[in-house]
Design a protein around this motif. Structure first.
Motif, mmCIF file in Angstrom:
data_model
loop_
_atom_site.group_PDB
_atom_site.id
_atom_site.type_symbol
_atom_site.label_atom_id
_atom_site.label_comp_id
_atom_site.label_asym_id
_atom_site.label_seq_id
_atom_site.Cartn_x
_atom_site.Cartn_y
_atom_site.Cartn_z
ATOM 1 N N VAL A 111 12.459 9.479 47.997
ATOM 2 C CA VAL A 111 13.576 8.631 47.585
ATOM 3 C C VAL A 111 13.952 9.053 46.168
ATOM 4 C CG1 VAL A 111 14.298 6.278 47.016
ATOM 5 C CG2 VAL A 111 12.919 6.700 49.056
ATOM 6 N N PHE A 112 15.242 9.222 45.925
ATOM 7 C CA PHE A 112 15.684 9.697 44.617
ATOM 8 C C PHE A 112 16.992 9.026 44.214
ATOM 9 C CE2 PHE A 112 17.453 12.444 47.846
ATOM 10 C CZ PHE A 112 18.768 12.634 47.453
ATOM 11 N N ASP A 113 17.240 9.050 42.924
ATOM 12 C CA ASP A 113 18.498 8.563 42.370
ATOM 13 C C ASP A 113 19.480 9.728 42.384
ATOM 14 O OD1 ASP A 113 20.612 7.589 40.911
ATOM 15 O OD2 ASP A 113 19.465 7.155 39.096
ATOM 16 N N GLY A 114 20.540 9.603 43.179
ATOM 17 C CA GLY A 114 21.494 10.686 43.336
ATOM 18 C C GLY A 114 22.586 10.729 42.283
ATOM 19 N N THR A 115 22.466 9.895 41.250
ATOM 20 C CA THR A 115 23.474 9.907 40.191
ATOM 21 C C THR A 115 23.515 11.276 39.524
ATOM 22 O OG1 THR A 115 23.077 7.561 39.757
ATOM 23 C CG2 THR A 115 24.234 8.804 38.056
ATOM 24 N N GLY A 116 24.700 11.874 39.493
ATOM 25 C CA GLY A 116 24.859 13.176 38.870
ATOM 26 C C GLY A 116 24.694 14.335 39.832
ATOM 27 N N SER A 117 24.135 14.078 41.026
ATOM 28 C CA SER A 117 23.996 15.151 42.013
ATOM 29 C C SER A 117 24.720 14.805 43.311
ATOM 30 C CB SER A 117 22.515 15.430 42.290
ATOM 31 O OG SER A 117 21.854 14.260 42.754
ATOM 32 N N PHE A 118 24.464 13.616 43.840
ATOM 33 C CA PHE A 118 25.123 13.187 45.076
ATOM 34 C C PHE A 118 26.292 12.246 44.807
ATOM 35 C CE2 PHE A 118 22.059 13.921 48.837
ATOM 36 C CZ PHE A 118 21.705 15.165 48.343
ATOM 37 N N VAL A 119 26.244 11.521 43.712
ATOM 38 C CA VAL A 119 27.325 10.592 43.355
ATOM 39 C C VAL A 119 27.634 10.742 41.874
ATOM 40 C CG1 VAL A 119 26.783 8.903 45.151
ATOM 41 C CG2 VAL A 119 25.702 8.706 42.929
ATOM 42 N N ARG A 120 28.867 10.434 41.526
ATOM 43 C CA ARG A 120 29.270 10.511 40.133
ATOM 44 C C ARG A 120 28.795 9.287 39.363
ATOM 45 N NH1 ARG A 120 35.616 12.521 40.688
ATOM 46 N NH2 ARG A 120 35.161 14.543 41.698
ATOM 47 N N GLU A 121 28.722 9.447 38.055
ATOM 48 C CA GLU A 121 28.372 8.317 37.206
ATOM 49 C C GLU A 121 29.407 7.216 37.371
ATOM 50 O OE1 GLU A 121 25.830 7.878 35.242
ATOM 51 O OE2 GLU A 121 24.909 9.858 35.012
ATOM 52 N N GLN A 122 28.954 5.981 37.535
ATOM 53 C CA GLN A 122 29.852 4.849 37.717
ATOM 54 C C GLN A 122 29.846 3.972 36.463
ATOM 55 O OE1 GLN A 122 31.809 4.380 40.387
ATOM 56 N NE2 GLN A 122 30.988 6.234 41.360
ATOM 57 N N PRO A 123 30.997 3.353 36.139
ATOM 58 C CA PRO A 123 31.014 2.425 35.000
ATOM 59 C C PRO A 123 30.098 1.239 35.259
ATOM 60 C CG PRO A 123 33.051 2.265 36.280
ATOM 61 C CD PRO A 123 32.317 3.467 36.791
ATOM 62 N N ALA A 124 29.522 0.733 34.191
ATOM 63 C CA ALA A 124 28.589 -0.387 34.323
ATOM 64 C C ALA A 124 29.295 -1.608 34.898
ATOM 65 C CB ALA A 124 27.986 -0.715 32.966
ATOM 66 N N GLY A 125 28.629 -2.292 35.834
ATOM 67 C CA GLY A 125 29.187 -3.493 36.433
ATOM 68 C C GLY A 125 28.648 -4.742 35.766
ATOM 69 N N ASN A 126 28.747 -5.869 36.467
ATOM 70 C CA ASN A 126 28.237 -7.136 35.951
ATOM 71 C C ASN A 126 26.719 -7.040 35.794
ATOM 72 O OD1 ASN A 126 27.129 -9.833 35.873
ATOM 73 N ND2 ASN A 126 29.149 -10.573 36.517
ATOM 74 N N PRO A 127 26.198 -7.187 34.559
ATOM 75 C CA PRO A 127 24.748 -7.009 34.354
ATOM 76 C C PRO A 127 23.901 -8.043 35.073
ATOM 77 C CG PRO A 127 25.817 -7.887 32.366
ATOM 78 C CD PRO A 127 26.905 -7.492 33.315
ATOM 79 N N VAL A 128 24.406 -9.296 35.175
ATOM 80 C CA VAL A 128 23.630 -10.351 35.842
ATOM 81 C C VAL A 128 23.522 -10.050 37.336
ATOM 82 C CG1 VAL A 128 23.518 -12.799 36.405
ATOM 83 C CG2 VAL A 128 24.264 -12.071 34.128
ATOM 84 N N THR A 129 24.669 -9.707 37.961
ATOM 85 C CA THR A 129 24.662 -9.370 39.384
ATOM 86 C C THR A 129 23.783 -8.157 39.641
ATOM 87 O OG1 THR A 129 26.918 -10.231 39.602
ATOM 88 C CG2 THR A 129 26.114 -8.775 41.355
#
Length: 272
Positions: A111-129
Motif C-alpha cells: 500500500v502506498f501514497d500515490g501523491t506525485g506519481s499516480f495522482v497530482r497534489e491536491q489543495p488542502a481541504g477541510n482539516p476537521v473533515t
C-alpha cells in the motif's frame, strides 16, 4: 427501701425506631425529612460513565497509535487486485516491514501514497473533515484516501521490465515471469512497455490487469509511473475480514528465477 436504679425493660424494636427518628432531620418547615439515598447512587453512575469514557478513549488512542506505527487496516474498494484481494476485504498492512533497512521486493503486495506519481497534489481541504476521515480510515471503518493504492511490486531499482515477449509473457531482467496470481483470462498487459526502474523507485501493477490503473497508465506522466520507495506505507500481510476470507496474503515464487539488476542499471537503451 430499695435505692438501686431499676433498669427499664424495652422492646428491642424501640432502638430501631429511635435510630430511625434520629436519622430524620427537621427541615425549615418543621417537618422531618430523610437524608436522600439517591445522591451516592447518582454519583456512582456518573463515575461509572466517566470510567467507561476514559477506557474507551484510551482504547481508541491505542488503536490509532497502533495503526500509525505498526499495523493499519485498509478497506479494498475496487477489483484491481482480484483474485488476491476482493472488494470489501479489510487487509492489515505491516508498517514495520520496511522500517529497519528492508525495502519492497518483487512480488510484495504494498500500500502506498500515490501523491506525485499516480495522482497530482491536491489543495488542502477541510482539516476537521480530513482528520475525522483519517481516523476512521486508520481503524478500517472508511475507504482509504483517494491517494492510497494497493498494488503488487513487479520491478525494483535497476530492473528492466518488458511486456511482452514473443509468448505474451512479462519479463524482468530478461527472464519470463509466470504470473499465476494474475486474474484468470487477463493478459499480462494490453499496453506494451519496456522500462528500467530508477533508483529508489518501484514499478507496480494490479493482479486484475484489465481493471487496474497502475504504473502502465502513468508512463507519460512525470516520474513515468514509478512509485518512490519512501511513499510506501507498508506491506499487505493479512486479510482480516470478512471472517470467511481470514488468511495471510499468499507470497509468490514467480520472481525467484529473476537475477538481480546489474549495477548501474541496464543503460539508456530502455525506454518508457
Amino acid at each position: 427501701m430499695d435505692t438501686e436504679a431499676q433498669h427499664t425493660e424495652r422492646d428491642p424494636s424501640s432502638d430501631t425506631e429511635e435510630g430511625s427518628r434520629s436519622a430524620r432531620v427537621p427541615d425549615d418547615s418543621g417537618r422531618a425529612s430523610e437524608d436522600s439515598a439517591s445522591g451516592p447512587e447518582e454519583s456512582g453512575g456518573a463515575s461509572s460513565w466517566r470510567r467507561t469514557a476514559l477506557v474507551g478513549g484510551v482504547f481508541v488512542t491505542f488503536l490509532l497509535l497502533l495503526s500509525h506505527f505498526v499495523i493499519q487496516p485498509f478497506l479494498i474498494p475496487s477489483r484491481s487486485m482480484e483474485p488476491t484481494l476482493q472488494v470489501g476485504d479489510r487487509i492489515l498492512v505491516n508498517k514495520l516491514a520496511y522500517r529497519f533497512g528492508s525495502e519492497p521486493a518483487r512480488g510484495d503486495v504494498v500500500v502506498f501514497d500515490g501523491t506525485g506519481s499516480f495522482v497530482r497534489e491536491q489543495p488542502a481541504g477541510n482539516p476537521v473533515t480530513g482528520l475525522l476521515h483519517d481516523g476512521a480510515a486508520a481503524l478500517g471503518l472508511a475507504e482509504p484516501d483517494e491517494t492510497d493504492f494497493v498494488k503488487r511490486v513487479v520491478g525494483v531499482a535497476g530492473d528492466r521490465v518488458v511486456c511482452c515477449d514473443k509468448d505474451g509473457r512479462l519479463t524482468v531482467n530478461g527472464v519470463p515471469v509466470q504470473e499465476w496470481y494474475v486474474k484468470l483470462g487477463d493478459r499480462p498487459s494490453s499496453v506494451p512497455f519496456d522500462i528500467v526502474v530508477p533508483q529508489d523507485r518501484l514499478w507496480v501493477m494490479g493482479d486484475h490487469r484489465s481493471q487496474s490503473s497502475d504504473s502502465r497508465d502513468h508512463l507519460g506522466d512525470p516520474g513515468g509511473g514509478m512509485v518512490p520507495v519512501d511513499k510506501v506505507i507498508g506491506r499487505a500481510d493479512w486479510i482480516a475480514w470478512p471472517f470467511g476470507r481470514w488468511s495471510t496474503v499468499q507470497e509468490t515464487d514467480a520472481f525467484d528465477a529473476v537475477p538481480a539488476a546489474p549495477a548501474g542499471g541496464h543503460g539508456a537503451g530502455a525506454h518508457g
